[in-house]
Design a protein around this motif. Structure first.
Motif, PDB file in Angstrom:
ATOM      1  N   GLU A 218     -17.901   8.950   8.469  1.00 54.18           N
ATOM      2  CA  GLU A 218     -16.673   9.139   7.691  1.00 54.18           C
ATOM      3  C   GLU A 218     -15.434   8.763   8.496  1.00 54.18           C
ATOM      4  O   GLU A 218     -14.325   9.201   8.183  1.00 54.18           O
ATOM      5  CB  GLU A 218     -16.571  10.599   7.224  1.00 54.18           C
ATOM      6  N   THR A 219     -15.635   7.955   9.521  1.00 54.75           N
ATOM      7  CA  THR A 219     -14.520   7.550  10.388  1.00 54.75           C
ATOM      8  C   THR A 219     -14.506   6.041  10.519  1.00 54.75           C
ATOM      9  O   THR A 219     -15.558   5.390  10.530  1.00 54.75           O
ATOM     10  CB  THR A 219     -14.648   8.192  11.780  1.00 54.75           C
ATOM     11  N   LEU A 220     -13.296   5.486  10.641  1.00 57.52           N
ATOM     12  CA  LEU A 220     -13.124   4.053  10.858  1.00 57.52           C
ATOM     13  C   LEU A 220     -12.574   3.854  12.267  1.00 57.52           C
ATOM     14  O   LEU A 220     -11.507   4.383  12.609  1.00 57.52           O
ATOM     15  CB  LEU A 220     -12.156   3.468   9.819  1.00 57.52           C
TER      16      LEU A 220
ATOM     17  N   ARG B 223     -12.285   7.290  -1.474  1.00 55.87           N
ATOM     18  CA  ARG B 223     -12.263   5.842  -1.268  1.00 55.87           C
ATOM     19  C   ARG B 223     -12.970   5.117  -2.410  1.00 55.87           C
ATOM     20  O   ARG B 223     -14.071   5.486  -2.831  1.00 55.87           O
ATOM     21  CB  ARG B 223     -12.950   5.515   0.063  1.00 55.87           C
ATOM     22  N   ILE B 224     -12.325   4.072  -2.923  1.00 53.72           N
ATOM     23  CA  ILE B 224     -12.923   3.294  -4.013  1.00 53.72           C
ATOM     24  C   ILE B 224     -13.084   1.826  -3.634  1.00 53.72           C
ATOM     25  O   ILE B 224     -13.543   1.030  -4.441  1.00 53.72           O
ATOM     26  CB  ILE B 224     -12.075   3.399  -5.303  1.00 53.72           C
ATOM     27  N   GLN B 225     -12.670   1.447  -2.393  1.00 52.71           N
ATOM     28  CA  GLN B 225     -12.785   0.058  -1.968  1.00 52.71           C
ATOM     29  C   GLN B 225     -13.659  -0.028  -0.716  1.00 52.71           C
ATOM     30  O   GLN B 225     -13.648   0.877   0.133  1.00 52.71           O
ATOM     31  CB  GLN B 225     -11.409  -0.551  -1.697  1.00 52.71           C
ATOM     32  N   SER B 226     -14.370  -1.153  -0.602  1.00 49.74           N
ATOM     33  CA  SER B 226     -15.225  -1.416   0.561  1.00 49.74           C
ATOM     34  C   SER B 226     -14.991  -2.848   1.020  1.00 49.74           C
ATOM     35  O   SER B 226     -15.840  -3.734   0.850  1.00 49.74           O
ATOM     36  CB  SER B 226     -16.698  -1.203   0.188  1.00 49.74           C
ATOM     37  N   PRO B 227     -13.841  -3.146   1.624  1.00 49.52           N
ATOM     38  CA  PRO B 227     -13.494  -4.526   1.967  1.00 49.52           C
ATOM     39  C   PRO B 227     -14.294  -5.038   3.169  1.00 49.52           C
ATOM     40  O   PRO B 227     -14.773  -4.266   4.006  1.00 49.52           O
ATOM     41  CB  PRO B 227     -12.006  -4.436   2.290  1.00 49.52           C
TER      42      PRO B 227
ATOM     43  N   GLU C 259      -6.241   2.993  -0.558  1.00 52.67           N
ATOM     44  CA  GLU C 259      -7.357   3.837  -0.988  1.00 52.67           C
ATOM     45  C   GLU C 259      -8.617   3.629  -0.151  1.00 52.67           C
ATOM     46  O   GLU C 259      -9.730   3.555  -0.663  1.00 52.67           O
ATOM     47  CB  GLU C 259      -7.652   3.616  -2.475  1.00 52.67           C
ATOM     48  N   VAL C 260      -8.432   3.497   1.159  1.00 52.83           N
ATOM     49  CA  VAL C 260      -9.568   3.391   2.076  1.00 52.83           C
ATOM     50  C   VAL C 260      -9.546   4.542   3.076  1.00 52.83           C
ATOM     51  O   VAL C 260     -10.552   5.221   3.273  1.00 52.83           O
ATOM     52  CB  VAL C 260      -9.574   2.034   2.815  1.00 52.83           C
ATOM     53  N   ILE C 261      -8.414   4.771   3.723  1.00 54.39           N
ATOM     54  CA  ILE C 261      -8.329   5.828   4.734  1.00 54.39           C
ATOM     55  C   ILE C 261      -7.628   7.053   4.152  1.00 54.39           C
ATOM     56  O   ILE C 261      -6.966   6.985   3.112  1.00 54.39           O
ATOM     57  CB  ILE C 261      -7.595   5.347   5.995  1.00 54.39           C
TER      58      ILE C 261
ATOM     59  N   ASN D 190       0.869  -1.167   0.000  1.00 57.78           N
ATOM     60  CA  ASN D 190       0.000   0.000   0.000  1.00 57.78           C
ATOM     61  C   ASN D 190       0.910   1.221   0.000  1.00 57.78           C
ATOM     62  O   ASN D 190       1.535   1.528   1.010  1.00 57.78           O
ATOM     63  CB  ASN D 190      -0.904   0.008   1.225  1.00 57.78           C
ATOM     64  N   PRO D 191       1.012   1.925  -1.121  1.00 59.08           N
ATOM     65  CA  PRO D 191       2.002   3.008  -1.194  1.00 59.08           C
ATOM     66  C   PRO D 191       1.637   4.249  -0.403  1.00 59.08           C
ATOM     67  O   PRO D 191       2.466   5.137  -0.256  1.00 59.08           O
ATOM     68  CB  PRO D 191       2.063   3.321  -2.697  1.00 59.08           C
ATOM     69  N   GLY D 192       0.388   4.336   0.080  1.00 53.32           N
ATOM     70  CA  GLY D 192      -0.007   5.529   0.815  1.00 53.32           C
ATOM     71  C   GLY D 192      -0.752   6.502  -0.074  1.00 53.32           C
ATOM     72  O   GLY D 192      -1.543   6.120  -0.941  1.00 53.32           O
ATOM     73  N   ASP D 193      -0.497   7.810   0.130  1.00 56.72           N
ATOM     74  CA  ASP D 193      -1.216   8.833  -0.628  1.00 56.72           C
ATOM     75  C   ASP D 193      -0.838   8.860  -2.098  1.00 56.72           C
ATOM     76  O   ASP D 193      -1.619   9.305  -2.940  1.00 56.72           O
ATOM     77  CB  ASP D 193      -0.961  10.218  -0.012  1.00 56.72           C
TER      78      ASP D 193
END
Length: 723
Positions: free
Chosen positions: A189-191, A242-246, A215-217, A62-65
């Motif tokens: 909008e928080t995990l 965000r484009i993923q919903s795992p 691409e989640v947080i 996960n490369p980050g931003d």
């Protein structure tokens, strides 16, 4: 002899094709580890090792931003399957308002291979052929996409464990599976993260958090963490893009060098996600522009290196190891029969020099291709080579002094052949010039030649060829210009006096080699070598005698030489602790692979002196700058920890550290601080450079204060450039 001394341990690692790709920013190498062979069910590992130049980094899964993860595409025979990358623990890299996850210095991305009973090695090669196409992105302030194709052969009937320590280090840096329970609850909008079962020694400590799913947080957003008894909790903002919903989110928690991984079951409903966004045309164009600019810079850098090699070869002619040989060759013009003979002699000598340098380059390229970690000057890291060079230089000095003539060694038939083929004699003189020049190239040209060692094979050989061309040019030009011979005085007594004068630079080089051997193997080895040199001198002198006296004295000298040579062999086989000098030198401490990180973690800046006893530039810098009381006072005032990495003898850890810093030779001076990139100082160190670097350390330390004034200093600290 050089191959037999230095090739040890590489026979078990037979590489087919090209297993190394070198760019201006990274060195990528495909490694393998099969300690029990290729039997089904036995552990077999391959991996891509990326060694970054200072300030450059590549990316985690996960490369980050921003950024892209390293991608490995394997091509394997039937019956062999590649598993997933076992990613080591990453680091966070702030870039402006963004935060990325990745690796700097050197990192190995190991991959296990599953060997089934269906695998059948080829009848001809009897090996497993591993092909890899890899793509990785490296970034500093700009980002450059890079790629390479690799080929490696793993023997089917023997073990392959040359790089076992590298794989062990990578496995040790991987996060360990946590036997606990973790949840991730979506709250608007928080995990909300909860992890139960963390080790007791981590309770109450602040942890770093790395989500494996990209691409989640919102990676760069502020997030909070807390402990509720033995439960670790965190609140992390979701990314607006965000484009993923795992359903399950694996995470890695770290504290220092310790990492733990666990899968968190997602609870609650995900908000509507944004539409997938491809890489924008602007970003694609920026990457293409960066790549084109990097290729242009690489071309200019290599051109500058080749020109530097040429001029470096010219300078070599003035070194005390080389000048006597060149001077005597030019004095020989006074005896040349005609212009044609001089020109043939010049061409043959030049060919001997260039071919010898290319051959030396081939040896280095072959050894590095076989997995050896080598830097320039590696022959002088072998005490036996140092002793052999001392004997050779002594014989050359005695010959120049008139103690014996070379023809006394050579049979009559060989001597007549030598006179009938002067071009062969000139060619061998060129070879001899390179042999006696090799000790001078390491101390005076270590940094430039270290750059060549890291180049691709063809470019490295061109570099060595240009080095030889520069060294051969003065003699070649002199042999082709008739006016040069007219500048020399007529033959006479001056020639004999000049020849004997040239013996003293050779003897001075012997003194230096004796000191180097003493640093490597101690005073007993130096004493034994001195005895060998005295016996060798006696043997050379006996050749000038006649009759029975020559036989008796010669036999005594041979016995004396053999006896002390046997004693010397035993002494150089017992190597003294090479770092003792560093430990006993005042404030300096012994360098170790993890020592820099330990000192930085304690809040102290660190200065590392990569040095060697055979490096004249290192010793000059040490005497004039590093041992200067004012410099030591400046170090103490800034509380800088001083480490000395002694490369006098081969040390794989130091070689690897030099490679991580983009170097293959010494001297190298590096200043580390906890809040700025490593600062590499000039090889020709000055008190001004050192004082300027230490003043920058003060800025970095002050930047840790919360005051608004410190913020400006911190920004200046982040923009520091290497001197």
């Amino acid at each position: 002899m050089l191959l037999s001394l230095l090739w040890g341990g590489t026979a078990s690692a037979q590489h087919g094709g090209n297993s190394v790709v070198v760019t201006e920013r990274t060195r990528a190498e495909l490694l393998a580890h099969a300690p029990e062979g290729l039997e089904p069910g036995k552990p077999v590992w391959v991996g891509l090792q990326l060694t970054h130049q200072p300030e450059w980094h590549s990316y985690w899964k996960n490369p980050g931003d921003s950024g892209l993860p390293t991608k490995l595409e394997w091509k394997l025979p039937a019956g062999v399957l590649a598993d997933e990358i076992r990613w080591p623990i990453p680091r966070k890299y702030p870039v402006g308002t963004l935060i990325n996850y990745g690796y700097e210095h050197a990192v190995l991305l190991p991959v296990p291979l599953n060997i089934s009973s269906e695998f059948k090695p080829s009848l001809l090669g009897n090996a497993l052929e591993v092909k890899l196409k890899a793509q990785w992105l490296v970034c500093r302030r700009e980002c450059i996409p890079e790629e390479g194709e690799f080929l490696l052969e793993i023997p089917a009937k023997s073990a392959m464990a040359l790089h076992g320590s590298v794989f062990q280090a990578s496995w040790a840096s991987q996060p360990q599976a946590l036997e606990g329970h973790a949840t991730a609850t979506v709250d608007g909008e928080t995990l909300l993260r909860r992890v139960i079962g963390l080790p007791s020694h981590l309770r109450g400590k602040s942890l770093e958090f790395f989500p494996e799913t990209p691409e989640v947080i919102e990676t760069s957003a502020q997030w909070s963490q807390a402990w509720d008894g033995g439960t670790w909790t965190a609140q992390v903002p979701l990314s607006p893009h965000r484009i993923q919903s795992p359903d399950v989110m694996p995470i890695v928690l770290t504290q220092g060098n310790e990492g733990l991984s666990i899968g968190a079951r997602v609870q609650g409903a995900w908000p509507a996600s944004a539409a997938p966004v491809a890489v924008s045309p602007a970003l694609q164009e920026a990457l293409r522009s960066n790549m084109a600019a990097a290729e242009s810079d690489a071309g200019l850098t290599f051109l500058a290196a080749v020109l530097g090699a040429f001029f470096g070869g010219l300078i070599l002619n003035l070194m005390p190891c080389v000048f006597p040989v060149l001077a005597m060759k030019m004095v020989g013009f006074t005896h040349a029969e005609n212009q044609r003979a001089r020109r043939i002699d010049g061409v043959a000598y030049s060919a001997g020099v260039v071919v010898s340098f290319v051959a030396l380059g081939l040896i280095i390229v072959a050894l590095r291709g076989a997995g050896q970690q080598l830097g320039w000057g590696f022959p002088l890291q072998v005490p036996g080579v140092v002793a052999a060079l001392a004997v050779l230089f002594t014989l050359i000095g005695l010959n120049l002094a008139g103690v014996f003539e070379v023809r006394q060694f050579i049979p009559t038939r060989s001597a007549s052949l030598r006179s009938r083929h002067p071009a062969v004699n000139a060619y061998l003189s060129g070879v001899l010039a390179v042999v006696v020049a090799s000790p001078c190239t390491a101390p005076f040209m270590g940094a430039a030649l270290g750059f060549a060692v890291g180049l691709p094979a063809v470019q490295a050989l061109l570099f060595f060829a240009m080095l030889g061309a520069g060294m051969a040019l003065p003699y070649l030009v002199a042999s082709w210009i008739p006016a040069f011979a007219k500048l020399l005085p007529c033959p006479g007594e001056w020639m004999l006096a000049f020849r004997k004068l040239m013996a003293f630079p050779m003897f001075a080089a012997v003194v230096w080699l004796l000191w180097v051997l003493g640093q490597q193997s101690g005073i007993d080895a130096t004493s034994a070598l001195l005895a060998v040199l005295v016996a060798t001198s006696m043997l050379a002198w006996s050749l000038s005698l006649t009759g029975r006296t020559r036989v008796i004295v010669g036999l005594i000298a041979v016995a004396w030489t053999a006896g002390f040579a046997w004693l010397l062999a035993g002494q150089i086989g017992t190597v003294r602790p090479q770092q003792a000098a560093a430990v006993n030198d005042g404030a300096w401490q012994t360098w170790a692979p993890d020592r820099v990180e330990q000192l930085l973690a304690s809040g102290r800046p660190v200065f590392v002196d990569f040095t060697a006893a055979w490096c004249v530039t290192c010793q000059y810098n040490k005497k004039t700058v590093l041992q200067n009381p004012e410099a030591l006072a400046d170090f103490a005032a800034k509380d800088v920890a001083l480490l000395r990495a002694d490369w006098t003898l081969r040390d794989p850890a130091i070689t690897a550290s030099l490679g991580e810093l983009g170097r293959s030779g010494v001297p190298l001076y590096v200043l580390y601080t906890s809040n700025a990139p490593a600062l590499v100082l000039s090889e020709i160190l000055s008190a001004y450079d050192l004082r300027a670097a230490l003043s920058d350390v003060a800025l970095c330390v002050l930047a840790e204060s919360p005051a608004s004034v410190a913020l400006a200093m911190w920004r200046q600290c982040l923009t520091l450039q290497p001197l």
